[in-house]
Design an enzyme around this catalytic site. Structure first.
Site, PDB file in Angstrom:
ATOM      1  N   ASP A   1     -36.272  -1.278 -57.659  1.00 44.61           N
ATOM      2  CA  ASP A   1     -36.810   0.001 -57.204  1.00 44.61           C
ATOM      3  C   ASP A   1     -37.445  -0.116 -55.817  1.00 44.61           C
ATOM      4  O   ASP A   1     -38.580   0.281 -55.619  1.00 44.61           O
ATOM      5  CB  ASP A   1     -37.830   0.456 -58.269  1.00 44.61           C
ATOM      6  CG  ASP A   1     -38.499   1.767 -57.913  1.00 44.61           C
ATOM      7  OD1 ASP A   1     -37.820   2.651 -57.373  1.00 44.61           O
ATOM      8  OD2 ASP A   1     -39.716   1.886 -58.175  1.00 44.61           O
TER       9      ASP A   1
ATOM     10  N   GLU B   1     -39.292  -8.618 -64.251  1.00 42.46           N
ATOM     11  CA  GLU B   1     -38.675  -7.753 -65.250  1.00 42.46           C
ATOM     12  C   GLU B   1     -37.232  -8.089 -65.582  1.00 42.46           C
ATOM     13  O   GLU B   1     -36.365  -7.202 -65.588  1.00 42.46           O
ATOM     14  CB  GLU B   1     -38.817  -6.285 -64.836  1.00 42.46           C
ATOM     15  CG  GLU B   1     -40.266  -5.873 -64.682  1.00 42.46           C
ATOM     16  CD  GLU B   1     -40.470  -4.363 -64.593  1.00 42.46           C
ATOM     17  OE1 GLU B   1     -39.486  -3.648 -64.356  1.00 42.46           O
ATOM     18  OE2 GLU B   1     -41.613  -3.921 -64.771  1.00 42.46           O
TER      19      GLU B   1
ATOM     20  N   TYR C   1     -46.477   0.597 -68.242  1.00 40.29           N
ATOM     21  CA  TYR C   1     -46.510   1.974 -67.736  1.00 40.29           C
ATOM     22  C   TYR C   1     -46.839   2.978 -68.835  1.00 40.29           C
ATOM     23  O   TYR C   1     -46.324   4.093 -68.838  1.00 40.29           O
ATOM     24  CB  TYR C   1     -45.181   2.283 -67.032  1.00 40.29           C
ATOM     25  CG  TYR C   1     -45.154   1.584 -65.682  1.00 40.29           C
ATOM     26  CD1 TYR C   1     -45.838   2.119 -64.600  1.00 40.29           C
ATOM     27  CD2 TYR C   1     -44.527   0.348 -65.519  1.00 40.29           C
ATOM     28  CE1 TYR C   1     -45.877   1.470 -63.375  1.00 40.29           C
ATOM     29  CE2 TYR C   1     -44.561  -0.304 -64.297  1.00 40.29           C
ATOM     30  CZ  TYR C   1     -45.231   0.258 -63.230  1.00 40.29           C
ATOM     31  OH  TYR C   1     -45.294  -0.382 -62.023  1.00 40.29           O
TER      32      TYR C   1
ATOM     33  N   TYR D   1     -44.221   6.068 -67.773  1.00 38.27           N
ATOM     34  CA  TYR D   1     -42.859   6.093 -68.310  1.00 38.27           C
ATOM     35  C   TYR D   1     -42.868   6.229 -69.829  1.00 38.27           C
ATOM     36  O   TYR D   1     -41.885   6.646 -70.422  1.00 38.27           O
ATOM     37  CB  TYR D   1     -42.095   4.818 -67.916  1.00 38.27           C
ATOM     38  CG  TYR D   1     -41.847   4.698 -66.430  1.00 38.27           C
ATOM     39  CD1 TYR D   1     -41.156   5.686 -65.735  1.00 38.27           C
ATOM     40  CD2 TYR D   1     -42.301   3.596 -65.721  1.00 38.27           C
ATOM     41  CE1 TYR D   1     -40.929   5.577 -64.371  1.00 38.27           C
ATOM     42  CE2 TYR D   1     -42.067   3.471 -64.355  1.00 38.27           C
ATOM     43  CZ  TYR D   1     -41.385   4.474 -63.687  1.00 38.27           C
ATOM     44  OH  TYR D   1     -41.167   4.362 -62.343  1.00 38.27           O
TER      45      TYR D   1
ATOM     46  N   GLU E   1     -48.563  -5.029 -63.358  1.00 38.70           N
ATOM     47  CA  GLU E   1     -48.265  -3.684 -62.855  1.00 38.70           C
ATOM     48  C   GLU E   1     -48.835  -2.679 -63.829  1.00 38.70           C
ATOM     49  O   GLU E   1     -48.655  -2.807 -65.042  1.00 38.70           O
ATOM     50  CB  GLU E   1     -46.744  -3.441 -62.742  1.00 38.70           C
ATOM     51  CG  GLU E   1     -46.086  -4.170 -61.599  1.00 38.70           C
ATOM     52  CD  GLU E   1     -44.599  -3.825 -61.435  1.00 38.70           C
ATOM     53  OE1 GLU E   1     -44.177  -2.720 -61.862  1.00 38.70           O
ATOM     54  OE2 GLU E   1     -43.865  -4.659 -60.883  1.00 38.70           O
TER      55      GLU E   1
HETATM   56  C1  GCB Z   1     -41.537  -1.629 -62.332  1.00 38.35           C
HETATM   57  C2  GCB Z   1     -40.989  -2.517 -61.270  1.00 38.35           C
HETATM   58  C3  GCB Z   1     -41.319  -2.016 -59.885  1.00 38.35           C
HETATM   59  C4  GCB Z   1     -41.144  -0.510 -59.825  1.00 38.35           C
HETATM   60  C5  GCB Z   1     -42.119   0.109 -60.792  1.00 38.35           C
HETATM   61  C6  GCB Z   1     -42.008   1.635 -60.827  1.00 38.35           C
HETATM   62  O1  GCB Z   1     -41.667  -1.983 -63.457  1.00 38.35           O
HETATM   63  O2  GCB Z   1     -41.374  -3.853 -61.412  1.00 38.35           O
HETATM   64  O3  GCB Z   1     -40.472  -2.654 -58.957  1.00 38.35           O
HETATM   65  O4  GCB Z   1     -41.325   0.003 -58.544  1.00 38.35           O
HETATM   66  O5  GCB Z   1     -41.870  -0.358 -62.073  1.00 38.35           O
HETATM   67  O6  GCB Z   1     -42.724   2.305 -60.101  1.00 38.35           O
HETATM   68  O7  GCB Z   1     -41.166   2.131 -61.561  1.00 38.35           O
END
Ligand code: GCB
Length: 590
Positions: free
Chosen positions: A163, A409, A463, A467, A499
């Site tokens: 991403d 990931e 997330y 998400y 993250e």
């Molecule tokens: C993730 C990835 C990262 C993305 C992020 C997102 O899990 O490691 O590269 O930018 O999520 O914002 O979706």
């Protein structure tokens, strides 16, 4: 691999600036041997920079394939008899280099340096033509992986499973430098702290000669230890340590023997790193990671290294109270690591192995392999291994680097992930037994993950509330806590949430704090923090992301990824002030 230096025996010249540049969408250059003369239809292109956004055309932005860089280099007459090396700090993602008509080097991997020894081709005082072809294509055999589609109209389209935008070009400095014919080829230093003292274990590799002396000096130049062997341990009594927040450095001066001795001066931080139960220890003291996953990303220059942006980013890290970051999702410029060394900022250093996962890719088309491990092969794994070895070879001596992250990931739910990763973890440990090894794990509960037990620290990208359970922070809080407690129960290792975050479009506010508002971003971060504060094994919080950044086109991206706590031009969103309150306990402007 040692970084070029000016010392009593070495000289270096930066080849940065405007180079001649040509796009080669039809792959003509290699067949027509463009390195033999001036590039056809060349324009001027700045180095270092990504080329994509500089010409202001869609074709440049979306280019897939070769581009050519060329410039003339004047070799100083005084370099007669020296060894001369042409070094590229980075060429994304692979390159071939010619000195006049002769191929002098090639390299695979966009984020690590490579060198071409041009001594045999150089006539001092001459002006030589340097030509480089840089290919940005990502394949299932490259790290990171990708797929190039050829469209019915003949154009190419690059798909990839990560991403961030696939910026390319000569992203970092190009050097021409000298050493004596017999030279210091490499130095490896590991340090240990015992009470008030420190030990520096060192090894010097000399090409064609031998070591005369090795001297360790304190920051003020005072000699602290000395030896005359290529390998050994230096004892430093009552040592001034490198600590998070205090980048105290010593210097190891290495001199070779002979009539034309070489000299290299390596900065060294006296510190050690250890995982003990669920603690992450630096110099024996528990360390809590506060900071971000970052990107090398800025307007126009893309991933081109820029000292202005770098120093500003470190200033903002300090302003907000961060003590660490991860080089998500690739090795950053060496300038960044050196700055972190000098200022006591802690780094988790990551390979470019991002996107080894079709489950989260959303870019697959009918006919693609079912999962990533059905798509990649031994060549991919060899490239991954090479990326790990190159990362360690480049960064092993940086005190700021406290852990290697060998992937971001990957699809760690597939049984095939285990045989894929086992040798890679072993290789990372063999390359550097002094640092823990981790990978950043995507939203998978512990009972579905098949590789985490191979690693020293559990690094989780989570997330909840974004998400997963979008907009529902009460559920997010409950489920995150339950999941983290399960990781603690099963593994008993330190956990870093590498993250967590929410997209927020700067300036969009709402009293009901809906998704994409600054307010929701703040509330989501606070939700995670309440959970972290209830679980002792959570030793780190790295928000995703430090700043908004460019991505490929996508229906869930508004002009890039907006999970930055700062905008792409580094203005604070509300979340920046919220984090500052948590990490510094203050609202004051200083
Ligand atoms: C993730 C990835 C990262 C993305 C992020 C997102 O899990 O490691 O590269 O930018 O999520 O914002 O979706």
């Amino acid at each position: 691999m040692l970084r070029p230096q000016d010392t009593s025996s070495r000289e270096r010249v930066r080849l940065d600036g405007l180079w001649a540049f040509a796009f080669d969408p039809a792959d003509r250059g290699r067949a027509e041997e463009w390195w033999r003369g001036d590039l056809p239809g060349a324009v001027e292109m700045p180095v270092p920079a990504s080329y994509n956004d500089v010409p202001a055309t869609r074709e440049a932005h979306d280019h897939v394939g070769d581009v050519w860089y060329q410039r003339h280099v004047r070799v100083p007459a005084r370099w007669d008899g020296r060894r001369v090396v042409l070094r590229f700090d980075a060429a994304a993602h692979r390159a071939v280099v010619w000195w006049n008509d002769v191929e002098v080097g090639r390299h695979e991997g966009g984020y690590t340096p490579f060198e071409c020894d041009v001594t045999a081709h150089v006539r001092s005082g001459e002006t030589a033509r340097v030509t480089v072809v840089v290919d940005n294509r990502l394949h299932l055999t490259s790290i990171p992986p990708g797929i190039v589609d050829v469209l019915p109209d003949g154009r190419r389209r690059q798909r990839y499973f990560h991403d961030f935008f696939n910026y390319a070009g000569l992203h970092r400095t190009v050097w021409l430098y000298t050493t004596p014919p017999e030279y210091v080829e490499d130095i490896t230093v590991t340090t240990e702290v015992t009470g008030a003292d420190a030990q520096v274990r060192y090894r010097v590799d000399v090409a064609g000669g031998r070591v005369a002396e090795v001297v360790l000096r304190d920051a003020d130049g005072t000699e602290r230890a000395r030896a005359a062997a290529a390998e050994g341990t230096l004892e430093v009594a009552d040592a001034k340590l490198w600590r998070p927040g205090h980048g105290h450095l010593h210097h190891l001066e290495v001199r070779t023997a002979g009539a034309d001795p070489d000299e290299y001066v390596l900065p060294v931080g006296l510190r050690d790193v250890r995982v003990d139960g669920d603690r992450f220890l630096i110099n024996g003291e528990p360390f809590r990671f506060r900071g971000f996953g970052k990107h090398e990303d800025g307007a126009v220059r893309g991933k081109g290294h820029d000292d202005v942006l770098m120093v500003h980013d470190f200033a903002l890290l300090r302003w907000i109270g961060a003590n660490s970051f991860r080089t998500s999702h690739y090795p950053y410029a060496e300038e960044v690591l050196e700055y972190a060394d000098r200022h006591g900022v802690v780094i988790i250093d990551e390979t470019p192995a991002v996107g080894l996962n079709f489950e989260i890719a959303h870019t697959l088309v009918p006919g693609d392999p079912e999962h990533i491990f059905a798509a990649v092969d031994d060549t991919t794994r060899a490239a991954h291994l090479h990326a790990i070895r190159e990362l360690v070879a480049r960064d092993k001596n940086h005190p700021s680097v406290v852990m290697w992250s060998i992937a971001n990931e990957p699809d760690s739910a597939r049984p095939e992930a285990r045989p894929y990763f086992e040798p890679l973890v072993a290789a990372a440990r063999a390359a550097d037994p002094s640092r823990p090894v981790c990978f950043a794990q995507v939203q998978l509960p512990p009972d579905r993950d098949v590789i985490s037990d191979l690693f020293d620290v559990i690094c989780l990208n989570r997330y909840n509330g974004w998400y997963v359970d979008t907009g529902d922070l009460a559920t997010a809080e409950r489920e995150l806590e339950a999941e983290l407690r399960e990781w603690v129960r099963r593994h008993g290792k330190p956990i870093i949430v590498t993250e967590y975050g929410a997209d927020a479009v700067a300036g969009v506010r709402s009293v009901t704090a809906g998704t994409w508002t600054e307010d929701y971003q703040v509330e989501l971060l606070e939700t995670f923090h309440r959970v972290f504060d209830r679980i002792d094994s959570v030793v780190g919080e790295h928000v995703w992301n430090f700043a908004d950044f460019a991505t490929g086109y996508g229906v869930n991206r508004v002009d890039g990824n907006k999970k930055g706590v700062f905008t792409r031009d580094r203005r604070p969103k509300s979340a920046a002030f919220a984090l500052r309150r948590r990490w510094r306990g203050t609202d004051s402007p200083q």
